[in-house]
Design an enzyme around this catalytic site. Structure first.
Site, short mmCIF file in Angstrom:
data_model
loop_
_atom_site.label_atom_id
_atom_site.label_comp_id
_atom_site.label_asym_id
_atom_site.label_seq_id
_atom_site.Cartn_x
_atom_site.Cartn_y
_atom_site.Cartn_z
N ARG A 89 -5.29 7.11 2.72
CA ARG A 89 -4.95 8.43 2.22
C ARG A 89 -4.43 9.28 3.37
O ARG A 89 -5.00 9.30 4.45
CB ARG A 89 -6.18 9.09 1.62
N ARG A 109 -1.48 11.50 -3.24
CA ARG A 109 -2.37 10.68 -2.40
C ARG A 109 -2.60 9.33 -3.05
O ARG A 109 -2.57 9.20 -4.28
CB ARG A 109 -3.68 11.40 -2.13
N ASP A 145 -8.18 9.72 -4.13
CA ASP A 145 -8.99 10.91 -3.89
C ASP A 145 -10.38 10.61 -4.45
O ASP A 145 -10.47 10.18 -5.60
CB ASP A 145 -8.35 12.10 -4.61
N ASP A 179 -13.75 12.45 -5.09
CA ASP A 179 -14.46 13.74 -5.10
C ASP A 179 -15.86 13.55 -5.67
O ASP A 179 -16.05 12.82 -6.65
CB ASP A 179 -13.72 14.76 -5.98
N1 LIG Z 1 -17.66 18.12 -3.95
C1 LIG Z 1 -16.82 17.72 -2.98
N2 LIG Z 1 -16.24 16.51 -3.05
C2 LIG Z 1 -15.38 16.11 -2.07
N3 LIG Z 1 -15.05 16.86 -0.98
C3 LIG Z 1 -15.61 18.07 -0.89
C4 LIG Z 1 -16.51 18.56 -1.88
N4 LIG Z 1 -16.92 19.80 -1.52
C5 LIG Z 1 -16.30 20.08 -0.38
N5 LIG Z 1 -15.54 19.05 0.02
C6 LIG Z 1 -14.75 19.08 1.26
O1 LIG Z 1 -13.38 19.33 0.92
C7 LIG Z 1 -12.57 18.73 1.94
C8 LIG Z 1 -11.18 18.58 1.44
O2 LIG Z 1 -11.23 17.67 0.38
P1 LIG Z 1 -9.84 17.12 -0.19
O3 LIG Z 1 -8.78 17.18 0.86
O4 LIG Z 1 -10.14 15.80 -0.84
O5 LIG Z 1 -9.52 18.22 -1.27
P2 LIG Z 1 -8.70 17.82 -2.58
O6 LIG Z 1 -9.47 16.75 -3.28
O7 LIG Z 1 -7.29 17.53 -2.22
O8 LIG Z 1 -8.72 19.16 -3.40
P3 LIG Z 1 -9.90 19.61 -4.37
O9 LIG Z 1 -11.02 19.98 -3.43
O10 LIG Z 1 -9.33 20.76 -5.12
O11 LIG Z 1 -10.26 18.44 -5.25
C9 LIG Z 1 -13.29 17.42 2.20
O12 LIG Z 1 -13.02 16.96 3.51
C10 LIG Z 1 -14.76 17.78 2.02
O13 LIG Z 1 -15.39 17.98 3.28
N1 LIG Z 2 -3.96 15.13 -12.33
C1 LIG Z 2 -4.57 15.32 -11.16
N2 LIG Z 2 -4.27 16.40 -10.42
C2 LIG Z 2 -4.90 16.59 -9.24
C3 LIG Z 2 -5.87 15.68 -8.78
C4 LIG Z 2 -6.17 14.56 -9.58
O1 LIG Z 2 -7.03 13.72 -9.23
N3 LIG Z 2 -5.52 14.43 -10.75
N4 LIG Z 2 -6.51 15.88 -7.60
C5 LIG Z 2 -6.25 16.99 -6.88
C6 LIG Z 2 -7.01 17.25 -5.66
O2 LIG Z 2 -8.31 16.79 -5.76
C7 LIG Z 2 -5.25 17.97 -7.28
N5 LIG Z 2 -4.60 17.67 -8.50
#
Ligand SMILES: Nc1ncnc2c1ncn2[C@@H]1O[C@H](COP(=O)(O)OP(=O)(O)OP(=O)(O)O)[C@@H](O)[C@H]1O
Ligand SMILES: Nc1nc2c(c(=O)[nH]1)N=C(CO)CN2
Length: 198
Positions: free
Chosen positions: A114, A123, A126, A128
């Site tokens: 990633r 990416r 991801d 989360d």
């Molecule tokens: N619940 C969580 N899950 C994953 N990462 C988290 C969470 N809460 C905070 N973070 C932090 O957010 C940082 C950025 O995460 P990332 O770059 O994956 O954001 P994203 O997935 O692109 O956007 P979003 O946070 O909107 O899903 C991670 O390095 C992590 O430390």
């Molecule tokens: N449809 C979709 N959109 C996104 C996604 C994802 O997993 N699916 N993840 C993001 C950052 O976590 C931002 N936008």
């Protein structure tokens, strides 16, 4: 609860005690957690399956359920500005504390190359953490539940498929949140399937 005889000692707020207890995982009492997987670069299905397999290969983590795969419009960016995602949600039981689970998620993202060059950019994978037990925390390193999970049909719809009674801690029933957000831009791909590891 204040066990100290010292009147100056402040009792630890019950909410903190409850959360420490929830995160105080030991081998004998694994905790439940919910993980959202997304991919919109490369072989999206293969990558999602690889992430599920990598989770299952994690010591102290068992994959309990894998949702159907959804093809979803990129959320948070202009429509059509990125390839569509494949998304899924995975229910796990784990003896890893929340911060170790996050680290494992990052390691899986790195394993699938990633690249983080723009916020909400395309990416390969991801990972989360959507929820960990009932913990609510605004720690920016790991915010629980995920701060945007309740407004994302690409999280709510697959999660609802595998746990119709699920609740987003502090936000209410997934079913209710999903009825508010709606399912626009989120298409179940019944022709695709993620295997639950043996
Ligand atoms: N619940 C969580 N899950 C994953 N990462 C988290 C969470 N809460 C905070 N973070 C932090 O957010 C940082 C950025 O995460 P990332 O770059 O994956 O954001 P994203 O997935 O692109 O956007 P979003 O946070 O909107 O899903 C991670 O390095 C992590 O430390
Ligand atoms: N449809 C979709 N959109 C996104 C996604 C994802 O997993 N699916 N993840 C993001 C950052 O976590 C931002 N936008």
């Amino acid at each position: 609860m204040n066990t100290s005889s010292d009147p100056t000692v402040q009792p630890v707020p019950a909410s903190v005690v409850e959360q420490v207890d929830a995160a105080d995982v030991t081998l004998s009492n694994p905790k439940h957690a919910v993980i959202s997987l997304g991919s919109n670069l490369g072989n999206r299905l293969e990558t999602l399956q690889g992430a599920v397999d990598a989770l299952e290969d994690t010591p102290g983590l068992r994959v309990k359920a894998v949702s159907p795969v959804y093809e979803t419009e990129p959320w948070g960016v202009a429509p059509g500005s990125q390839p569509s995602y494949f998304n899924a949600v995975v229910l796990i039981k784990t003896t890893l504390p929340p911060d170790s689970l996050l680290e494992r998620g990052h390691a899986i993202e790195e394993a699938f190359k990633r690249v983080r060059d723009e916020r909400w950019g395309p990416r390969t994978i991801d990972v989360d953490i959507v929820a960990y037990q009932g913990i609510v925390s605004d720690d920016p390193r790991l915010t629980l539940p995920h701060p945007r999970a309740h407004e994302r049909a690409f999280v709510l719809a697959p999660w609802h498929d595998i746990d119709p009674e699920a609740e987003v801690p502090g936000r209410g029933a997934v079913a209710e949140l999903l009825s508010v957000v709606g399912r626009t831009g989120v298409l179940p791909r019944a022709d695709l399937e993620l295997r639950l590891p043996e």
